[in-house]
Design an enzyme around this catalytic site. Structure first.
Site, PDB file in Angstrom:
ATOM      1  N   ARG A   1      24.177  30.862 -68.342  1.00  0.00           N
ATOM      2  CA  ARG A   1      24.426  30.552 -67.987  1.00  0.00           C
ATOM      3  C   ARG A   1      22.600  29.818 -67.703  1.00  0.00           C
ATOM      4  NH1 ARG A   1      23.946  27.992 -62.170  1.00  0.00           N
ATOM      5  NH2 ARG A   1      22.092  28.292 -62.313  1.00  0.00           N
TER       6      ARG A   1
ATOM      7  N   HIS B   1      21.815  24.723 -63.294  1.00  0.00           N
ATOM      8  CA  HIS B   1      23.439  24.856 -62.936  1.00  0.00           C
ATOM      9  C   HIS B   1      23.242  23.006 -64.066  1.00  0.00           C
ATOM     10  CE1 HIS B   1      27.561  23.672 -61.778  1.00  0.00           C
ATOM     11  NE2 HIS B   1      26.314  22.873 -60.346  1.00  0.00           N
TER      12      HIS B   1
ATOM     13  N   TYR C   1      16.575  31.737 -56.252  1.00  0.00           N
ATOM     14  CA  TYR C   1      17.620  32.297 -56.183  1.00  0.00           C
ATOM     15  C   TYR C   1      18.132  33.426 -57.924  1.00  0.00           C
ATOM     16  CZ  TYR C   1      20.640  28.628 -58.693  1.00  0.00           C
ATOM     17  OH  TYR C   1      21.036  27.862 -60.349  1.00  0.00           O
TER      18      TYR C   1
HETATM   19  C1  LIG Z   1      36.164  22.104 -55.957  1.00  0.00           C
HETATM   20  C2  LIG Z   1      34.893  21.618 -56.101  1.00  0.00           C
HETATM   21  N1  LIG Z   1      34.039  22.414 -54.707  1.00  0.00           N
HETATM   22  C3  LIG Z   1      32.997  22.148 -55.066  1.00  0.00           C
HETATM   23  C4  LIG Z   1      32.087  21.864 -56.103  1.00  0.00           C
HETATM   24  C5  LIG Z   1      30.267  21.858 -56.148  1.00  0.00           C
HETATM   25  N2  LIG Z   1      30.458  22.587 -57.709  1.00  0.00           N
HETATM   26  C6  LIG Z   1      29.571  22.208 -58.766  1.00  0.00           C
HETATM   27  S1  LIG Z   1      29.803  22.993 -59.966  1.00  0.00           S
HETATM   28  C7  LIG Z   1      29.757  24.549 -58.898  1.00  0.00           C
HETATM   29  C8  LIG Z   1      30.033  26.020 -59.221  1.00  0.00           C
HETATM   30  C9  LIG Z   1      30.871  26.133 -61.121  1.00  0.00           C
HETATM   31  O1  LIG Z   1      30.436  27.813 -61.343  1.00  0.00           O
HETATM   32  P1  LIG Z   1      31.667  27.658 -62.610  1.00  0.00           P
HETATM   33  O2  LIG Z   1      33.220  27.577 -62.262  1.00  0.00           O
HETATM   34  O3  LIG Z   1      31.131  29.235 -62.654  1.00  0.00           O
HETATM   35  O4  LIG Z   1      31.069  26.933 -63.586  1.00  0.00           O
HETATM   36  P2  LIG Z   1      29.878  26.591 -64.695  1.00  0.00           P
HETATM   37  O5  LIG Z   1      28.645  25.662 -63.179  1.00  0.00           O
HETATM   38  O6  LIG Z   1      28.939  28.004 -64.300  1.00  0.00           O
HETATM   39  O7  LIG Z   1      29.700  25.963 -65.928  1.00  0.00           O
HETATM   40  C10 LIG Z   1      30.103  23.768 -58.299  1.00  0.00           C
HETATM   41  C11 LIG Z   1      30.371  24.686 -56.383  1.00  0.00           C
HETATM   42  C12 LIG Z   1      32.939  20.941 -57.299  1.00  0.00           C
HETATM   43  N3  LIG Z   1      32.100  20.376 -58.101  1.00  0.00           N
HETATM   44  N4  LIG Z   1      34.229  20.885 -57.123  1.00  0.00           N
END
Ligand SMILES: Cc1ncc(C[n+]2csc(CCOP(=O)(O)OP(=O)(O)O)c2C)c(N)n1
Ligand SMILES: [Mg+2]
Lengths: 323, 400
Positions: free
Chosen positions: B294, B298, B307
């Site tokens: 990435r 985010h 971080y």
């Molecule tokens: C059930 C749930 N918990 C927390 C979140 C908040 N949240 C949104 S994106 C994220 C991180 C996701 O990481 P990843 O699966 O690696 O996908 P990326 O964003 O890196 O594409 C979090 C914790 C959420 N959307 N849904």
């Protein structure tokens, strides 16, 4: 203490709780290095270490489920759920395990844990980030549910929640995180008590969390129009402080409950039922409810229409007083 | 064996024979390194790496197909850049950038056949593009005028799912339906259908994702689990989600897992095509881990300087998915300057489409929130809609 924000107050309250009791642990997604997406836990991992401030895997069922185990082992976990809409993967653990452990064990087990949840809308977010889901949990016997609305309460209530031996769901009004207020030297109420935040004589507005400010503003506006409104901040959603609620409504004869959550089956329904039971002969109008509509939380461009605002509160006040 | 027996036997194992244990407990490779199991067909420098398993799939691509990949990569990056700019200018509430993940998305998106079905997270703008979804549909969600609102069946591209991991179960169930319909294993590549579920490295921690792997394995569902390991879940690095490499998880669920260089569009295309065709052929699920990064925050709400170190980002800059394809196409004489320039020009046009479409997007009518909740009439919602309209009308009359 100088004026500070609700977010900083919770941070300071958590810090105090951690200093007081080495068994207090913080757990959640992004709460360590980042300090949480709202920065509520900022600096705590740096000061208390990774052993006490845990960046957990991305799994709410896992967070709450393991917090239960830690509590069984004598710890006091304080878990952060990143947004209200992400509590549901943990719903099973909260309703089936956390809530029932005490009763199932015939009081041999305590689960002193706190589940912190930023709650409500008004921040222009995408879906699942603006939910008001307190009614699911106030409907669940075995949980204490509280919601702070200002910096002073935030500081003291989080410490009391951590110190309480029952599990507590601690709702934080996310759109008010940056609102500032004075923090006093000692708490003047216990965790279960409501507060009359503005005394008045003609009608009682009952609210909690983000809607307290809205109701205070409404009362302010009403005062200019010659209406004298009382505002009660419930603070504890389960159990309700029936004495304070009923005391106020007996004086004013008019009650309007305000919350962001959809109205049907919301906490307002329980409050209205309680008031009609306790204050029947004092009521001069039916208890009114001002809440979200009974539809999924809408996209950001429509949230102002969905959420109760000053006008909708005053509209209800007019209807109540005209009754 | 008792605990002490286990401890003793582990201690007594000679170094040479503990390799399996070492392998299983080896730390997750550093962010810099996808490890030896990673399929890479194009190095960051644009060198073609032969691989007997996947060469036939790549060789079947025409030069036009390959130029098409390049065009996709460039256009989707431009769309992404434009969306980020629109957010900065207050036109979007938030944007989740795919910067750095273009090849993972275009490679897998182009590997899909028309009848296949994709279940995205909130970051699959490149897959949406490959499926023919107008980027303006995506912008509606991020602008806050709707929650997506496109018809998923139009392009076989489901709505964005924000609740982490949930869509992997939906994808698995959809694949179970495909299987029940008999649209698997007939040998007709134009009809046999596969499903792809997108999710992130962080999502692999969710129970939903594990449950979807269980269901897909048990049901032998025609599905590809496509994990974009971009190394971060907001502020949490891989080590906070997993102790072992993600692709190896598949073996515990009883089906193959493969890591692929997520910044190599050829490798992603070939590996995904093979997995999709295996699924449509009745051979069941595959877990693919696209090893990528990435490059941005985010979302536009995030501040990654809190971080992670910029040195890490620098390492990945040298692995840019677009540069390596461009170098290879140019070197092989598959594309010339005129082509590259034409893509730039087209990117400018797409950016204008995105910008103008965003700015001219109408705000939703307040009644929208009441109009789509139920199929059948619902008295409470009807009443509230009427109250809402009356209340709004009161403002127009100056009543409030
Ligand atoms: C059930 C749930 N918990 C927390 C979140 C908040 N949240 C949104 S994106 C994220 C991180 C996701 O990481 P990843 O699966 O690696 O996908 P990326 O964003 O890196 O594409 C979090 C914790 C959420 N959307 N849904
Ligand atoms: Mg990730």
């Amino acid at each position: 203490m100088a004026a500070t924000t609700i977010a900083r107050s919770i941070n300071a309250g958590l810090r105090a709780a951690m200093e007081r009791d080495p068994k207090v642990l913080l757990m959640g997604e992004d709460i360590g290095k980042l300090g949480g997406v709202f920065r509520v836990t900022e600096g705590l991992q740096k000061d208390f270490g990774e052993d006490r401030v845990l960046d957990t895997p991305l799994a709410e069922a896992g967070i709450v489920g393991t917090a239960i185990g830690l509590a069984l082992r004598g710890y006091r976990p304080v878990v952060e759920i990143q947004f209200d809409g992400f509590i549901y993967p943990a719903f099973d653990h909260i309703t089936s395990q956390v809530a029932k452990m005490r009763a199932r064990s015939l009081s041999t087990v305590t689960l002193p844990m706190v589940i912190r949840i930023p709650v409500g809308g008004g921040i222009g977010a995408v879906e699942h980030h603006s939910e008001s889901n307190e009614a699911y949990f106030t409907h669940t016997a075995g949980l204490r549910v509280v919601c702070c609305s200002n910096a002073d309460d935030a500081f003291w209530m989080i410490q009391e929640a951590v110190a309480t031996d029952d599990p507590v769901l601690f709702y934080e009004p996310k759109r008010r995180y940056w609102d500032k207020g004075e923090v006093g030297d000692a708490p003047d109420l216990s965790l279960g008590q409501a507060r009359v935040v503005r005394p008045g004589t003609q009608a009682t507005l009952l609210a909690y969390g983000p809607m307290v400010k809205t109701c205070l503003q409404a009362a302010e506006a009403a005062a200019a129009a010659g209406q004298d409104l009382e505002v009660v901040d419930l603070r504890s959603l389960s159990p309700l402080d029936v004495d304070t609620i009923a005391g106020s409504v007996r004086r004013t004869g008019h009650a309007i409950v305000v919350h962001e959550a959809p109205t049907a089956g919301g906490l307002g329904a329980e409050i209205a039922a309680t008031i009609q039971q306790e204050c029947f002969y004092s009521l001069e109008a039916p208890v009114l409810r001002v809440g979200g509509y009974d539809v999924p939380y809408p996209p950001a461009k429509l949230e102002e229409e969905f959420l109760p605002d000053l006008d909708r509160v005053l509209d209800a006040v007019d209807r109540s007083l005209a009754y | 064996m008792s605990d002490t027996d286990v401890a003793a036997s582990v201690a007594a194992t000679p170094a040479g024979s503990s390799s399996e244990l070492d392998r299983l407990t080896a730390p997750v490779p550093a962010v810099q390194d996808g490890g030896p199991d990673m399929v890479q067909l194009l190095t960051p420098e644009g060198q073609r790496v032969p691989d007997a398993r996947y060469d036939p799939i790549v060789d079947a691509l025409t030069d036009e197909d390959l130029r098409g990949f390049y065009r996709d990569l460039v256009l989707i990056r431009r769309i992404d850049t434009e969306a980020t700019a629109l957010q900065r200018q207050g036109e979007l509430g938030i944007w989740a950038s795919l910067l750095g993940q273009e090849a993972a998305q275009v490679g897998s998106g182009r590997a899909l056949r028309p009848q296949d079905y994709a279940f995205p997270t909130y970051r699959e703008h490149g897959v949406a593009w490959c499926r023919g979804v107008d980027p303006l549909n995506l912008l509606g969600l991020f602008r806050g005028v709707n929650h997506g609102g496109w018809d998923p069946n139009e392009k076989n591209f489901h709505l964005y799912t924000i609740v982490i991991g949930a869509q992997t179960l939906h994808a698995t169930g959809y694949a179970m339906g495909v299987q029940k319909d008999g649209a698997v294993g007939t040998g007709d590549l134009e009809r046999d259908t596969a499903v792809i579920a997108y999710f992130g490295d962080g999502a692999t921690s969710q129970g939903d994702v594990s449950e979807s792997l269980v269901f897909a394995g048990v049901m032998n569902a025609p599905i590809v689990f496509f994990c974009q390991n971009n190394q971060w879940a907001i502020s949490e690095p891989n080590e906070r989600q997993t102790r072992g490499p993600l692709y190896r998880r598949a073996s515990g669920f009883g089906f193959p897992g493969q890591r692929v260089d997520g910044n190599d569009v050829l490798a992603v295309y070939a590996v995904t095509r093979a997995a999709l065709d295996a699924a449509r052929g009745g051979q069941g699920p595959t877990f693919l881990e696209a090893f990528t990064y990435r490059m941005g925050a985010h979302t536009t709400s995030d501040d990654p300087t809190k971080y992670r170190v910029s040195a890490e980002v620098e390492v990945w800059k040298h692995r840019d998915p677009i540069e390596r394809l461009k170098a290879w196409l140019a070197h092989e004489g598959k594309a010339d300057i005129a082509f590259f320039e034409s893509v730039e020009k087209e990117a400018d046009e797409v950016a204008v489409h995105v910008r103008e479409g965003c700015l001219s997007m109408p705000d939703p009518d307040g009644t929208q929130m009441f109009d789509h909740v139920y199929v059948e009439p619902h008295p409470l919602v009807e009443r509230e809609r009427a109250e809402f309209l009356a209340y709004q009308a009161g403002f127009e009359d100056g009543g409030h």
